[in-house]
Design a protein around this motif. Structure first.
Motif, PDB file in Angstrom:
ATOM      1  N   PHE A 126       0.817  -1.210   0.000  1.00  0.00           N
ATOM      2  CA  PHE A 126       0.000   0.000   0.000  1.00  0.00           C
ATOM      3  C   PHE A 126       0.857   1.269   0.000  1.00  0.00           C
ATOM      4  N   GLU A 127       2.126   1.109   0.254  1.00  0.00           N
ATOM      5  CA  GLU A 127       3.047   2.246   0.209  1.00  0.00           C
ATOM      6  C   GLU A 127       3.757   2.331  -1.138  1.00  0.00           C
ATOM      7  N   ASN A 128       3.895   1.178  -1.803  1.00  0.00           N
ATOM      8  CA  ASN A 128       4.743   1.128  -2.998  1.00  0.00           C
ATOM      9  C   ASN A 128       3.990   1.007  -4.324  1.00  0.00           C
ATOM     10  N   PHE A 129       2.646   0.851  -4.305  1.00  0.00           N
ATOM     11  CA  PHE A 129       1.953   0.740  -5.588  1.00  0.00           C
ATOM     12  C   PHE A 129       2.057   2.059  -6.354  1.00  0.00           C
ATOM     13  N   GLN A 130       2.008   1.941  -7.683  1.00  0.00           N
ATOM     14  CA  GLN A 130       2.268   3.101  -8.530  1.00  0.00           C
ATOM     15  C   GLN A 130       1.014   3.840  -8.982  1.00  0.00           C
ATOM     16  N   HIS A 131      -0.089   3.112  -9.209  1.00  0.00           N
ATOM     17  CA  HIS A 131      -1.257   3.752  -9.812  1.00  0.00           C
ATOM     18  C   HIS A 131      -2.569   3.420  -9.108  1.00  0.00           C
ATOM     19  N   THR A 132      -2.847   2.124  -8.917  1.00  0.00           N
ATOM     20  CA  THR A 132      -4.152   1.727  -8.386  1.00  0.00           C
ATOM     21  C   THR A 132      -4.021   0.603  -7.370  1.00  0.00           C
ATOM     22  N   ALA A 133      -4.899   0.656  -6.372  1.00  0.00           N
ATOM     23  CA  ALA A 133      -5.068  -0.436  -5.411  1.00  0.00           C
ATOM     24  C   ALA A 133      -6.573  -0.622  -5.242  1.00  0.00           C
ATOM     25  N   TRP A 134      -7.036  -1.840  -5.417  1.00  0.00           N
ATOM     26  CA  TRP A 134      -8.489  -2.080  -5.419  1.00  0.00           C
ATOM     27  C   TRP A 134      -8.785  -3.399  -4.735  1.00  0.00           C
ATOM     28  N   ARG A 135      -9.913  -3.439  -3.996  1.00  0.00           N
ATOM     29  CA  ARG A 135     -10.259  -4.649  -3.247  1.00  0.00           C
ATOM     30  C   ARG A 135     -11.695  -5.087  -3.518  1.00  0.00           C
ATOM     31  N   LEU A 136     -11.888  -6.416  -3.547  1.00  0.00           N
ATOM     32  CA  LEU A 136     -13.221  -7.009  -3.500  1.00  0.00           C
ATOM     33  C   LEU A 136     -13.390  -7.642  -2.125  1.00  0.00           C
ATOM     34  N   GLU A 137     -14.477  -7.256  -1.421  1.00  0.00           N
ATOM     35  CA  GLU A 137     -14.788  -7.811  -0.099  1.00  0.00           C
ATOM     36  C   GLU A 137     -16.071  -8.627  -0.201  1.00  0.00           C
TER      37      GLU A 137
END
Length: 244
Positions: free
Chosen positions: A86-97
């Protein structure tokens, strides 16, 4: 007993054929394509059994969607490694719960406050909020889709109330009723930059038991397809709450 088949992928641009499926029980790959029926063609096939069928598929189907390893060994990581994503991603972070509740939420003092008052507080100085605020202010996108039951569980109602705090630091929080999520995988996962997936494994008490990283391109694309489908059907949390 019927096979448990999982759709792997297709290169078709029109009618969905040809395609690959994976047998979850045996690991066998089911190839879907145009039947080869001409006797002269069949006569050229070596080791062709009487009970076997032949199909023709484009070469790129196997290149793009066939497994790259005979047997994939799960890559499990610890919590510290997971947090660094979560500190090193470049563009997007997305989750399915997809779960009906999480043990970590039930252990949160904010959850107890929600049970007592119907409203969940939050501390904006918590590391999660500080980091996500910095990431979204830098132009990166963070979001998630939550699958909800009807009626919603207490834990789901807590997260729906808590979504306003996530949104305040730039997260795009959306919701989908479970009956509208039948085509989505029953998994919880994060996908980073459309190239790396972190699958969260849980026990029956909703505790995380392992975090598995996946980088095989065909598998990552499968999760990306699930993300796109979820985002297409889900609605923003505040709109969802107004109709709940």
């Amino acid at each position: 007993m019927a096979r448990q088949l999982r759709f792997t992928g297709t290169d078709s641009k029109v009618d969905g054929c040809p395609a690959l499926h994976t047998d979850e029980g045996t690991g066998e790959i089911i190839v879907q394509g145009t039947p080869v029926t001409d006797p002269e063609d069949l006569a050229q096939l070596k080791h062709f059994g009487a009970d076997e069928a032949a199909v023709a598929v484009p070469r790129e189907l196997l290149v793009n969607w066939g497994p790259k390893e005979m047997e994939r060994v799960p890559e499990l990581v610890d919590r510290a490694t997971f947090r660094r994503l979560f500190e090193n991603f470049q563009h997007t972070a997305w989750r399915l719960e997809t779960r009906r509740g999480y043990a970590s939420d039930r252990e949160d003092p904010d959850f107890q406050e929600f049970l007592a008052t119907g409203s969940a507080p939050c501390d904006p100085t918590e590391p999660w909020f500080v980091n996500i605020k910095a990431q979204t202010e830098a132009g990166k996108r963070v979001g998630r889709v939550r699958v909800a039951d009807r009626p919603m569980t207490t834990e789901q109602r807590f997260l729906l109330d808590y979504a306003r705090h996530n949104a305040a630091v730039g997260e795009d929080i959306r919701y989908l009723w479970r009956e509208d999520a039948a085509d989505l995988p029953a998994e919880d996962f994060w996908i980073f930059d459309s190239r790396l997936v972190a699958v969260l494994h849980f026990d029956d008490a909703d505790n995380i038991t392992g975090i598995e990283l996946i980088t095989e391109p065909a598998e990552v694309v499968r999760y990306a397809i699930a993300r796109d489908a979820a985002m297409h059907h889900a609605v923003p949390f505040d709109q969802f709450a107004a109709t709940e």
